[in-house]
Design a protein around this motif. Structure first.
Motif, PDB file in Angstrom:
ATOM      1  N   ASP A 195       0.839  -1.198   0.000  1.00  0.00           N
ATOM      2  CA  ASP A 195       0.000   0.000   0.000  1.00  0.00           C
ATOM      3  C   ASP A 195       0.873   1.247   0.000  1.00  0.00           C
ATOM      4  OD1 ASP A 195      -2.755   1.266   0.613  1.00  0.00           O
ATOM      5  OD2 ASP A 195      -1.467   2.095   2.178  1.00  0.00           O
TER       6      ASP A 195
ATOM      7  N   PHE B 256       0.156  12.020  -8.160  1.00  0.00           N
ATOM      8  CA  PHE B 256      -0.887  11.827  -7.141  1.00  0.00           C
ATOM      9  C   PHE B 256      -1.144  10.349  -6.837  1.00  0.00           C
ATOM     10  CE2 PHE B 256      -1.340  16.064  -8.668  1.00  0.00           C
ATOM     11  CZ  PHE B 256      -1.636  16.787  -7.523  1.00  0.00           C
ATOM     12  N   ASP B 257      -0.339   9.479  -7.449  1.00  0.00           N
ATOM     13  CA  ASP B 257      -0.388   8.073  -7.035  1.00  0.00           C
ATOM     14  C   ASP B 257       0.475   7.837  -5.810  1.00  0.00           C
ATOM     15  OD1 ASP B 257      -2.132   7.236  -8.976  1.00  0.00           O
ATOM     16  OD2 ASP B 257      -0.547   6.808 -10.442  1.00  0.00           O
TER      17      ASP B 257
ATOM     18  N   GLN C  57      -0.516  21.397  -4.904  1.00  0.00           N
ATOM     19  CA  GLN C  57      -1.789  20.678  -4.705  1.00  0.00           C
ATOM     20  C   GLN C  57      -1.569  19.381  -3.956  1.00  0.00           C
ATOM     21  OE1 GLN C  57      -3.834  20.457  -8.552  1.00  0.00           O
ATOM     22  NE2 GLN C  57      -5.413  21.659  -7.561  1.00  0.00           N
TER      23      GLN C  57
ATOM     24  N   MET D  72      -3.396  18.781  -0.389  1.00  0.00           N
ATOM     25  CA  MET D  72      -4.453  17.767  -0.311  1.00  0.00           C
ATOM     26  C   MET D  72      -4.104  16.623   0.619  1.00  0.00           C
ATOM     27  SD  MET D  72      -5.694  17.722  -4.252  1.00  0.00           S
ATOM     28  CE  MET D  72      -7.041  16.636  -3.990  1.00  0.00           C
ATOM     29  N   GLY D  73      -2.931  16.674   1.204  1.00  0.00           N
ATOM     30  CA  GLY D  73      -2.614  15.649   2.193  1.00  0.00           C
ATOM     31  C   GLY D  73      -1.307  14.925   1.954  1.00  0.00           C
TER      32      GLY D  73
ATOM     33  N   ALA E 152       3.468   9.831   8.393  1.00  0.00           N
ATOM     34  CA  ALA E 152       2.735  10.100   7.151  1.00  0.00           C
ATOM     35  C   ALA E 152       1.443   9.292   7.083  1.00  0.00           C
ATOM     36  CB  ALA E 152       3.619   9.781   5.943  1.00  0.00           C
ATOM     37  N   LEU E 153       1.467   8.082   7.665  1.00  0.00           N
ATOM     38  CA  LEU E 153       0.299   7.205   7.566  1.00  0.00           C
ATOM     39  C   LEU E 153      -0.671   7.321   8.743  1.00  0.00           C
ATOM     40  CD1 LEU E 153       1.958   3.939   6.205  1.00  0.00           C
ATOM     41  CD2 LEU E 153       0.391   5.435   4.999  1.00  0.00           C
ATOM     42  N   CYS E 154      -0.192   7.796   9.857  1.00  0.00           N
ATOM     43  CA  CYS E 154      -1.059   7.834  11.048  1.00  0.00           C
ATOM     44  C   CYS E 154      -1.221   9.248  11.611  1.00  0.00           C
ATOM     45  CB  CYS E 154      -0.508   6.928  12.146  1.00  0.00           C
ATOM     46  SG  CYS E 154      -0.393   5.213  11.659  1.00  0.00           S
ATOM     47  N   LEU E 155      -0.517  10.172  11.066  1.00  0.00           N
ATOM     48  CA  LEU E 155      -0.578  11.569  11.530  1.00  0.00           C
ATOM     49  C   LEU E 155      -0.317  11.624  13.043  1.00  0.00           C
ATOM     50  CD1 LEU E 155      -3.546  12.751   9.317  1.00  0.00           C
ATOM     51  CD2 LEU E 155      -1.101  13.058   8.914  1.00  0.00           C
TER      52      LEU E 155
ATOM     53  N   ASP F  43      -5.568   4.502   3.157  1.00  0.00           N
ATOM     54  CA  ASP F  43      -7.015   4.523   3.360  1.00  0.00           C
ATOM     55  C   ASP F  43      -7.341   4.866   4.817  1.00  0.00           C
ATOM     56  OD1 ASP F  43      -9.446   4.240   1.960  1.00  0.00           O
ATOM     57  OD2 ASP F  43      -9.841   2.339   2.986  1.00  0.00           O
TER      58      ASP F  43
ATOM     59  N   ARG G 237      -5.280   6.424   6.830  1.00  0.00           N
ATOM     60  CA  ARG G 237      -4.764   7.768   7.112  1.00  0.00           C
ATOM     61  C   ARG G 237      -5.773   8.855   6.686  1.00  0.00           C
ATOM     62  NH1 ARG G 237      -0.869  11.624   5.171  1.00  0.00           N
ATOM     63  NH2 ARG G 237      -2.215  13.381   4.668  1.00  0.00           N
ATOM     64  N   PHE G 238      -6.324   8.736   5.475  1.00  0.00           N
ATOM     65  CA  PHE G 238      -7.216   9.798   4.999  1.00  0.00           C
ATOM     66  C   PHE G 238      -8.585   9.730   5.703  1.00  0.00           C
ATOM     67  CE2 PHE G 238      -4.055  10.047   1.611  1.00  0.00           C
ATOM     68  CZ  PHE G 238      -3.863  11.430   1.570  1.00  0.00           C
TER      69      PHE G 238
ATOM     70  N   ARG H  88      -8.905   8.776   8.854  1.00  0.00           N
ATOM     71  CA  ARG H  88      -8.625   9.400  10.155  1.00  0.00           C
ATOM     72  C   ARG H  88      -8.587  10.922  10.023  1.00  0.00           C
ATOM     73  NH1 ARG H  88      -6.248   9.118  15.286  1.00  0.00           N
ATOM     74  NH2 ARG H  88      -4.890  10.873  15.725  1.00  0.00           N
ATOM     75  N   GLN H  89      -7.931  11.384   8.972  1.00  0.00           N
ATOM     76  CA  GLN H  89      -7.834  12.839   8.773  1.00  0.00           C
ATOM     77  C   GLN H  89      -9.237  13.450   8.641  1.00  0.00           C
ATOM     78  OE1 GLN H  89      -5.113  13.932   5.654  1.00  0.00           O
ATOM     79  NE2 GLN H  89      -5.467  16.131   5.923  1.00  0.00           N
TER      80      GLN H  89
ATOM     81  N   TRP I  96      -9.644   6.315  -0.493  1.00  0.00           N
ATOM     82  CA  TRP I  96      -8.815   7.478  -0.205  1.00  0.00           C
ATOM     83  C   TRP I  96      -8.417   8.227  -1.478  1.00  0.00           C
ATOM     84  CZ3 TRP I  96      -3.806   7.899  -2.126  1.00  0.00           C
ATOM     85  CH2 TRP I  96      -3.226   6.731  -2.632  1.00  0.00           C
ATOM     86  N   ARG I  97      -8.481   7.535  -2.592  1.00  0.00           N
ATOM     87  CA  ARG I  97      -8.079   8.217  -3.832  1.00  0.00           C
ATOM     88  C   ARG I  97      -9.033   9.358  -4.191  1.00  0.00           C
ATOM     89  NH1 ARG I  97      -3.890   5.961  -6.468  1.00  0.00           N
ATOM     90  NH2 ARG I  97      -3.128   4.040  -5.574  1.00  0.00           N
TER      91      ARG I  97
ATOM     92  N   ARG J 261     -10.146  11.330  -1.980  1.00  0.00           N
ATOM     93  CA  ARG J 261      -9.718  12.410  -1.096  1.00  0.00           C
ATOM     94  C   ARG J 261      -8.431  13.064  -1.589  1.00  0.00           C
ATOM     95  NH1 ARG J 261      -7.881  15.853   1.271  1.00  0.00           N
ATOM     96  NH2 ARG J 261      -7.767  16.339   3.497  1.00  0.00           N
ATOM     97  N   PHE J 262      -7.555  12.251  -2.225  1.00  0.00           N
ATOM     98  CA  PHE J 262      -6.221  12.759  -2.535  1.00  0.00           C
ATOM     99  C   PHE J 262      -5.983  13.004  -4.023  1.00  0.00           C
ATOM    100  CE2 PHE J 262      -1.653  11.978  -3.387  1.00  0.00           C
ATOM    101  CZ  PHE J 262      -1.156  13.067  -2.693  1.00  0.00           C
ATOM    102  N   ALA J 263      -6.595  12.195  -4.853  1.00  0.00           N
ATOM    103  CA  ALA J 263      -6.181  12.223  -6.245  1.00  0.00           C
ATOM    104  C   ALA J 263      -7.057  13.099  -7.128  1.00  0.00           C
ATOM    105  CB  ALA J 263      -6.155  10.794  -6.802  1.00  0.00           C
ATOM    106  N   SER J 264      -7.869  13.935  -6.506  1.00  0.00           N
ATOM    107  CA  SER J 264      -8.830  14.684  -7.317  1.00  0.00           C
ATOM    108  C   SER J 264      -8.322  16.079  -7.627  1.00  0.00           C
ATOM    109  CB  SER J 264     -10.155  14.786  -6.570  1.00  0.00           C
ATOM    110  OG  SER J 264      -9.958  15.471  -5.352  1.00  0.00           O
ATOM    111  N   HIS J 265      -7.116  16.141  -8.114  1.00  0.00           N
ATOM    112  CA  HIS J 265      -6.500  17.449  -8.328  1.00  0.00           C
ATOM    113  C   HIS J 265      -6.956  18.116  -9.614  1.00  0.00           C
ATOM    114  CE1 HIS J 265      -4.290  14.481 -10.543  1.00  0.00           C
ATOM    115  NE2 HIS J 265      -3.656  15.417 -11.229  1.00  0.00           N
ATOM    116  N   ARG J 266      -7.564  17.359 -10.498  1.00  0.00           N
ATOM    117  CA  ARG J 266      -7.927  17.929 -11.800  1.00  0.00           C
ATOM    118  C   ARG J 266      -9.418  18.282 -11.899  1.00  0.00           C
ATOM    119  NH1 ARG J 266      -3.171  19.502 -13.610  1.00  0.00           N
ATOM    120  NH2 ARG J 266      -1.801  17.852 -14.351  1.00  0.00           N
TER     121      ARG J 266
ATOM    122  N   GLU K 218     -12.922  15.178  -3.886  1.00  0.00           N
ATOM    123  CA  GLU K 218     -12.593  15.398  -2.475  1.00  0.00           C
ATOM    124  C   GLU K 218     -13.865  15.735  -1.691  1.00  0.00           C
ATOM    125  OE1 GLU K 218     -10.140  18.742  -1.723  1.00  0.00           O
ATOM    126  OE2 GLU K 218      -9.834  18.232   0.381  1.00  0.00           O
TER     127      GLU K 218
END
Lengths: 256, 757
Positions: free
Chosen positions: A37, A87-88, A113, A117-118, A236-239, B335, B337-338, B340-341, B543-544, B546-551, B557
């Protein structure tokens, strides 16, 4: 005969070295049963040297897999900051040991961005020189990427220093700065900057030998570097998971 | 004097007929006075100075008379009657019962009738005008029952003062109980506030007050005010402040009872001082979410005149302050992480997280003291603490390494009892997590026989059931939900299930991938489990969004945030996500006001149901079913119902719906019918206020008796001259001329004889 014997000994030693690192990471390795992952991605850029420590992150990935439950891909990706594929990879590593040309506007926008975005960006100054060519260049680009956000020293009370290991030192190949710097976005550490060449302290060659000397600290310094690397990944994964109330009393007890 | 006047005149006056301007006349008078003064000064030591002085003064007076030309003016005049305003309080408080039976207003009417003679006499002297608190009134209106909804005495007096273009007033007579509920309500019983005094002073007319309503013999105990928020948070302390007011009852100690839906919650004792108020504060913790009717009441005490104000009712909406979420993740991942955020950033979520950072197979290479890891407190979490959570999320979590088998029944039972449960996919989840033969299988919408996980791209496609479902409605009516789903980024894993449980609905599927039953693989499925709800998300790559929607301008998001917000609301059974909703137009209706409400009906797929049979049971709290109706929804899946002539009280409308023999569920709504009139709640007579008004305007404060109208203070009517006048000149006579000549000559002779010339 003597030459043949010498050649044989060298071959045997080489085979022994290979077998000794049999458990070492392979670039394409994946943990059986678990789909990776987490994957490091090195930021590619024009000019300079974007991959000065080709074995460092692979080694760190292997250590993360060995020490934690994280499903890590041992292969280190290369991310083009101008590409959507950036963004991958929610975690990026920006390495270098030389000056480089300013990034394109598209790359700057993408990186902004990504971080907003995180995403997380680890800057590792491979030449270990504070204010050196790479450090100066990357600082210039960070100003462009996050122009309104200040870079500051990360206090030892930060959750990053307890996200997995309880640590109070940094390690790295060269002790150029006894601290990390960072830029926070909405309370989350989005950019981490080390000038100590973390990857240099973690790099091993194909024969399992450390590639770079770490000075007097030796293995302890390398171990501390790995622990810092694991903690960065865990953060990075658990903040701020380890700042949750349920952990506080345990951690305080162990700190004492 | 008048009786000596000729019969054609009835008034007289002394006037000046001199044609000279006033200034000239004044000049002459001053000149004469000064001259005479000087002469008199010269006589101070003279013999016969008194005689000389008198003669000189008399002569001077005659000279002044010649200049001023005085005359006696005879007049024929008449008196014009000024106005007398009788202001009758016709507010609702006047309909309250009085001491001898009948209402206050009945007594007013009876007294006016008995005082007819006094009123007739007043009408001879004044133009009697009738007013109520809203302005001019008529005898016919005064006969009808009082209906005024407020008592604003100052404004009523000002209206009476300025009526008839402000023609002069002899007095105002205010017949009232004094129960002002506007500007004078807060006036201290010891006197009026400055502003009130100023307004009364500007009337410039005596206000005579006539006390209606028994005055100081009135007795009443009232729940005057209840202060409580419209919303309360479940399990949090709610304070309800109650103010009691007592009139004429002496010091009291009374029980005050707080009830919810008729059930007693708490009773406190209030010590009410004589003629004063008391406050009690209830502290209660609502333990259920929803709308509830609360009431506060005090018992009837001896002599209590008004029972309607012994109880106050209100509707309280109990909501969650925060949704308590337990997030358990099998390993750190993007998954986790985002999510939780998102949960941490949501101010309505109280998050407790447990992530498995290290398994038994991992070797950290450091002793425990150098690690920040803590034991996973399974026993505490899944026994004593379990009920403290609203939602539990198992995120790619395999329970087996943690000796959790014994706790899984607890989780199942808690979900059936109302807990929300979410299982999120990954290689350690669903069947791959070993849940297939555990009690958890009963509460997950997917069958868990399969441990397969596909790592191919999955394109989420919303199903018909998902289009209107609260969880998957990402547009909330703003645009096409279906279109938005199609535009969202693909997921990159699917936990392949062996189909849906019978009671579950697939909200999102990937039509290109099949589950083990051959149907499109469910990606999101939902299910009611007893009182609880359960959600399955068969992927670990949401989570994608949340994160990958830049375009896409952030739409993915936003969809991510909205999905989870929706999911939490649905999982905790937010009343707004109820399928059967009863929505009164208002929560509080006045007496005799029609009660309108809307009932909306949705099926299990959250689509509106037309032609559904809806049974509506109207219940008056504490008294059971009051009315039972069966209605049918229209094409829009809703219906309107109207109730008329309901008695005051708190009502709950229970709706249960069926369609095609299927039970669609039930819902309810509450409303209250209560007089909102302060007139009836705080209608105690205020004799002190009426006395203060009378004092401030120099009127009389009178009791309501027939002879009261004979005792009112008035300003005399103005006198207006009419028709005739005749002047009789007083100076233009021979006698006056002779007298003046004689006086001057005599003085001259006397002075000469005394050697002053």
């Amino acid at each position: 005969m003597h030459r043949r014997l010498e050649t044989l000994i060298v071959l045997l030693l080489a085979l022994a070295a290979r077998s000794a690192v049999g458990a070492e990471p392979r670039a394409t390795g994946a943990e059986p049963g678990a789909r990776p992952d987490f994957q490091f991605a090195l930021l590619k850029y024009a000019g300079g040297n974007w991959n000065p420590r080709p074995h460092g992150l692979t080694r760190l990935a292997w250590e993360v897999r060995k020490r934690t439950s994280i499903a890590v891909d041992l292969e280190v990706a290369a991310a083009d900051p101008e590409s959507d594929s950036l963004f991958d990879y929610p975690i990026l590593v920006w390495q270098g040991d030389a000056a480089f040309a300013p990034l394109s506007a598209a790359a700057i926008l993408n990186l902004r961005q990504h971080l907003m975005m995180g995403g997380t960006l680890l800057v590792d100054v491979a030449d270990g020189v504070v204010g050196g060519p790479f450090h100066s260049a990357v600082s210039r680009e960070l100003q462009r990427i996050l122009p309104d956000m200040a870079q500051g020293r990360l206090p030892f009370e930060h959750v990053l220093y307890k996200s997995f290991f309880l640590i109070d030192r940094h390690g790295g190949r060269v002790p150029s700065q006894p601290f990390l710097e960072g830029i926070s976005v909405e309370g989350r550490l989005a950019v981490l900057v080390s000038t100590n060449d973390l990857a240099g302290a973690m790099s091993k060659d194909d024969f399992g030998q450390w590639e770079y000397d770490v000075g007097l600290g030796g293995d302890a310094t390398r171990e501390m570097t790995f622990r810092l690397g694991v903690n960065i990944v865990m953060y990075a994964l658990c903040l701020d998971y380890k700042d949750d109330q349920v952990h506080v009393s345990y951690i305080l007890r162990r700190r004492r | 004097m008048s009786r000596f006047l000729p019969s054609t005149y009835n008034d007289w006056a002394l006037v000046s007929l001199s044609p000279f301007p006033l200034a000239v006349k004044l000049g002459v008078v001053v000149l004469v006075v000064v001259t005479v003064g000087l002469v008199l000064w010269s006589y101070v030591h003279a013999r016969r100075r008194i005689l000389l002085g008198v003669m000189r003064v008399a002569a001077a007076a005659l000279v002044i008379a010649f200049v001023l030309e005085p005359a006696l003016q005879l007049r024929a005049v008449r008196r014009v009657r000024n106005r007398l305003a009788l202001v009758v309080d016709r507010s609702l408080s006047m309909s309250l019962p009085d001491k001898d039976g009948g209402s206050r207003y009945d007594h007013v009417l009876a007294t006016l009738k008995a005082a007819e003679q006094s009123l007739t006499k007043l009408a001879e002297e004044h133009v009697v005008e009738w007013f109520d608190l809203d302005g001019p009134s008529s005898a016919a209106t005064l006969e009808s029952a009082p209906q005024g909804t407020r008592t604003d005495l100052l404004t009523a007096l000002e209206r009476a003062r300025t009526a008839q273009a402000g023609r002069p007033l002899a007095a105002i007579v205010l017949i009232s109980d004094g129960a002002d509920n506007v500007d004078l309500q807060a006036s201290d019983r010891q006197g009026l506030a400055k502003e009130g005094l100023e307004r009364l002073g500007r009337l410039e007319v005596p206000v005579n007050t006539v006390m209606a309503g028994g005055g100081r013999s009135f007795k009443d105990l009232a729940v005057a005010e209840v202060l409580a928020d419209e919303f309360a948070f479940v399990h949090n302390t709610l304070e309800i402040s109650v103010r009691l007011e007592s009139v004429g009852l002496g010091a009291l100690s009374v029980p005050v009872t707080l009830r919810r839906e008729g059930q007693v919650i708490s009773t406190l004792t209030a010590a009410v001082p004589e003629g004063g108020g008391a406050e009690v504060v209830f502290a209660t913790k609502p333990d259920q979410i929803g709308e509830f009717v609360y009431s506060v009441d005090v018992p009837q005490v001896a002599g209590d005149a008004v029972l309607a104000n012994n109880r106050r009712t209100f509707v309280l909406r109990v909501i969650r302050d925060k949704v308590r979420v337990l997030q358990v993740a099998g390993r750190p991942s993007w998954d986790e992480r985002f999510l939780r955020q998102h949960l941490k950033e949501n101010p309505n979520v109280d998050l407790v997280s447990f992530f498995i950072l290290r398994t038994q197979a991992d070797t950290p290479g450091a002793p425990d003291e150098e690690l920040s890891l803590i034991p996973f407190p399974v026993d505490k979490l899944f026994t004593t603490e379990l009920k403290s959570f609203d939602v539990i999320i198992f995120q790619n979590f395999d329970y087996r390494p943690y000796q959790m088998s014994q706790y899984l029944p607890n989780i199942r039972d808690a979900v059936k009892g109302g807990l929300g449960f979410v299982m999120i996919g990954g290689d350690q989840s669903f069947g791959a997590g070993g849940y297939g033969t555990t009690p958890i299988a009963e509460i997950v919408p997917l069958n868990l026989d399969s441990a397969d996980v596909s790592w191919q791209h999955a394109v989420p496609e919303i199903t018909p059931a998902g289009r209107g479902h609260p969880v998957t409605d990402l547009t909330r009516g703003n645009g096409s939900n279906e279109r938005l789903w199609k535009a969202l980024p693909a997921w990159r894993s699917i936990n392949i299930s062996s189909g849906l449980r019978p009671e579950a609905s697939a909200l999102v599927v990937d039509t290109a991938v099949r589950d083990l039953t051959g149907n499109p693989a469910p990606l999101v499925a939902a299910m009611d489990v007893g009182q609880g709800r359960s959600l399955a998300i068969a992927s670990d790559s949401m989570w994608r969004w949340r994160f990958a929607s830049h375009r896409d301008g952030g739409s993915a998001e936003r969809a991510y945030h909205r999905f989870w917000s929706n999911a939490l609301h649905w999982l905790v059974r937010d009343p707004e996500h109820s399928r059967i909703r009863v929505l009164p137009d208002k929560r509080r209706f006045d007496i005799e006001e029609p009660v309108d409400l809307t009932v909306t009906v949705k099926g299990r797929d959250y689509q509106t149901v037309a032609q559904a049979n809806v049974r509506l049971q109207l219940e008056l709290a504490e008294k059971g079913v009051n009315r039972d109706d069966t209605l049918t929804t229209g094409e829009a899946g809703s219906l309107r119902q109207r109730y008329l002539d309901l008695a005051p009280g708190a009502y709950r409308v229970r709706a249960s719906a069926t369609a095609g023999g299927e039970d669609l569920g039930h819902g309810s709504g509450v409303f209250v019918i209560e007089s909102r009139q302060p007139e009836l709640v705080r209608g105690a007579p205020r004799p002190d206020l009426l006395e203060a008004i009378a004092d401030a305007t120099h009127g009389n404060a009178l009791e309501l008796t027939p002879d009261a109208f004979a005792k009112i203070r008035v300003i005399d009517p103005e006198v207006v001259e009419v028709d005739r006048r005749r002047n009789i000149e007083l100076w233009d006579t021979t006698a006056a001329l002779v007298l003046a000549t004689l006086l001057l000559a005599s003085e001259w002779a006397l002075r000469r004889n005394n050697g002053y010339l």
